[in-house]
Design a protein around this motif. Sequence first.
Motif, PDB file in Angstrom:
ATOM      1  N   VAL A 171     -11.319 -34.935   9.560  1.00 24.11           N
ATOM      2  CA  VAL A 171     -10.180 -35.049   8.639  1.00 24.11           C
ATOM      3  C   VAL A 171     -10.209 -36.398   7.944  1.00 24.11           C
ATOM      4  N   ASN A 172     -10.464 -37.479   8.667  1.00 23.90           N
ATOM      5  CA  ASN A 172     -10.513 -38.817   8.073  1.00 23.90           C
ATOM      6  C   ASN A 172     -11.656 -38.928   7.060  1.00 23.90           C
ATOM      7  N   GLN A 174     -12.861 -36.531   5.216  1.00 22.43           N
ATOM      8  CA  GLN A 174     -12.482 -35.813   3.996  1.00 22.43           C
ATOM      9  C   GLN A 174     -11.487 -36.638   3.160  1.00 22.43           C
ATOM     10  N   GLU A 175     -10.564 -37.313   3.817  1.00 22.07           N
ATOM     11  CA  GLU A 175      -9.574 -38.117   3.084  1.00 22.07           C
ATOM     12  C   GLU A 175     -10.255 -39.289   2.379  1.00 22.07           C
ATOM     13  N   GLU A 176     -11.253 -39.891   3.007  1.00 25.25           N
ATOM     14  CA  GLU A 176     -11.982 -40.974   2.365  1.00 25.25           C
ATOM     15  C   GLU A 176     -12.722 -40.473   1.124  1.00 25.25           C
ATOM     16  N   LEU A 178     -11.761 -37.929  -0.800  1.00 26.51           N
ATOM     17  CA  LEU A 178     -10.762 -37.690  -1.856  1.00 26.51           C
ATOM     18  C   LEU A 178     -10.290 -39.004  -2.460  1.00 26.51           C
ATOM     19  N   LEU A 179     -10.147 -40.042  -1.634  1.00 26.90           N
ATOM     20  CA  LEU A 179      -9.728 -41.345  -2.142  1.00 26.90           C
ATOM     21  C   LEU A 179     -10.759 -41.921  -3.104  1.00 26.90           C
ATOM     22  N   ARG A 213      -9.480 -30.481  -3.902  1.00 21.10           N
ATOM     23  CA  ARG A 213      -8.853 -31.746  -3.514  1.00 21.10           C
ATOM     24  C   ARG A 213      -7.846 -31.549  -2.367  1.00 21.10           C
ATOM     25  N   GLN A 214      -8.180 -30.549  -1.446  1.00 19.87           N
ATOM     26  CA  GLN A 214      -7.334 -30.252  -0.305  1.00 19.87           C
ATOM     27  C   GLN A 214      -8.142 -30.459   0.990  1.00 19.87           C
ATOM     28  N   VAL A 215      -7.605 -31.254   1.888  1.00 18.72           N
ATOM     29  CA  VAL A 215      -8.273 -31.520   3.180  1.00 18.72           C
ATOM     30  C   VAL A 215      -8.147 -30.296   4.081  1.00 18.72           C
TER      31      VAL A 215
END
Length: 545
Positions: A171-172, A174-176, A178-179, A213-215
């Motif tokens: 999860v982390n 994927q968020e990186e 998207l950022l 753009r969805q985790v």
Amino acid sequence: MTTFLRHKGTLITGIILGILLGLSGYKITVLNTDTSSKQANSNTTSDEKKPLYWVAPMDPNYRRDKPGKSPMGMDLIPVYKEDQSDQDAGPGTIKIAPNVVNNLGVRTAKVTRQPLTASITTVGYIQYDQDRLIHIHPRVEGWVETLYVKAQGNTVQKGDPLYAIYSPALVNAQEEFLLALQRNNQQLINAAIDRLKALQLPTTTIEKLRKTRQVQQTVTFFAPQSGVVDNLNIREGFFVKPGMTLMALGSLKEVWVEAEVFERQAALVKPDMAVTMSLDYLPGKTWQGKVDYIYPTLDAKTRTVKVRLRFANPNKVLKPNMFAQVVIHADSTEQRLLVPREAIIRTGRQDRVVLALGDGQFKSIAITMGKMNEHYVEVINGLKEGDSIVTSAQFLLDSESSKNSDFQRMSSTDQTSQNTAQHEHHTEQSVEPKIEKKPSSAWVEAEVHKIMPDTRKINVTHQAIPEWQWPVMTMDFMLADNININQLSPGLTVHIEVQKASNNHYQITQVHIPNTPQQTSEKTSEQQHSDHSEVHKHGQPGETP
């Protein structure tokens, strides 16, 4: 009157001369006839060679002037006068009458030069192709949310889902990603993508994340190849960590068979040799494969070498752990000198064959063996192509030839290098060979079959006597005077001492019955002291010297 008398005298003289000439001619004719008859008889006699004497097969010192039986009940063998060809053949050459050769059933074969074809039959077990076996390990820790493969042994195709996992690390990551996309920093985007790939996130999941753009809280992992699920170690809800084996995927497109061959056969096996395999559960069907690899180590316990075989498995009928019978076709194109395997006489120190020289002549010679198969043996030294060797009844011929052969009389240090040239060299240098003398007596175990008190003989079956090169035989023996025959009975197993007498006969001089305190002979103290010395010399009674 004078003229008449002169004519009369002339007539009488002519008559006398005629009579004398007639008598002379008659005598010459008779002499010529006798000479021709004698020459014909001489030619007939020379054509029919007569034996000089007859000898026992097991004892050449036992000679008789006519056919008969040896002391052991065997037919005597005729011995002929050696001609020039016998002398050229060297020591150990024997000559046997044609009728005796036929009675013995002597068969011969030629030494040939041809490739040595060998078929090695062995067994093995089917295994997965290790080159196509994949183990599935997670690179993050988390929980198995969904398990798409429910049981071990299920087949999957490449791209089928295997399991879905929830992992905070994923999860982390994927968020990186998207950022980085929001900042539109290509360097950060590339670094984020590399991290997702390092965590084995599927490419389809990365592209979906770029578009939506969805985790995704749970990530699904897919099969990297088609195969069979093996070693399934997880269930839904399992907590997994990096390094843990979740499952394995084995391909059945090709399979391995690990077989073992004996140490003496390992030299015949080469890579890419053809192999035929059959299975018990599919009788009558065979598979063709090849030798893929020969392992470099030898099993110390079984004395075998492991061989890896490869077989195609298009119908997926070959399954791991199946028992298989395999035949490795270890054929070779190299020309080798071959003899039939049954012609070899193998001893502890030497390998021999009996050479058929023709005209009833035979000689036992030493050879050096090479590779072999179930029918033929390679000969490295001792024979040449075209030689005729004996393949049946060779043991009896070898026993007779060895008594006078050059390699039998040589010392042990020279036995490994015997040939005709060495024999001639020793003859020129007048070096006397070392003679191996046989002991005059030997202890052996025997079983009593029949007792003949009238002749003081017993019929026994004795074990082999290595000192005299005797095999296991049933024969009659004369008992010495000091043996109590009343203590012997049919069916009794005893230990006997057999001694060779001066007249080339063999008699039993001592008998020992196991589990009895004394022997069956009644001896004086002087005889017992002599026997005690004999025991120290030959071993305890009942022990084979």
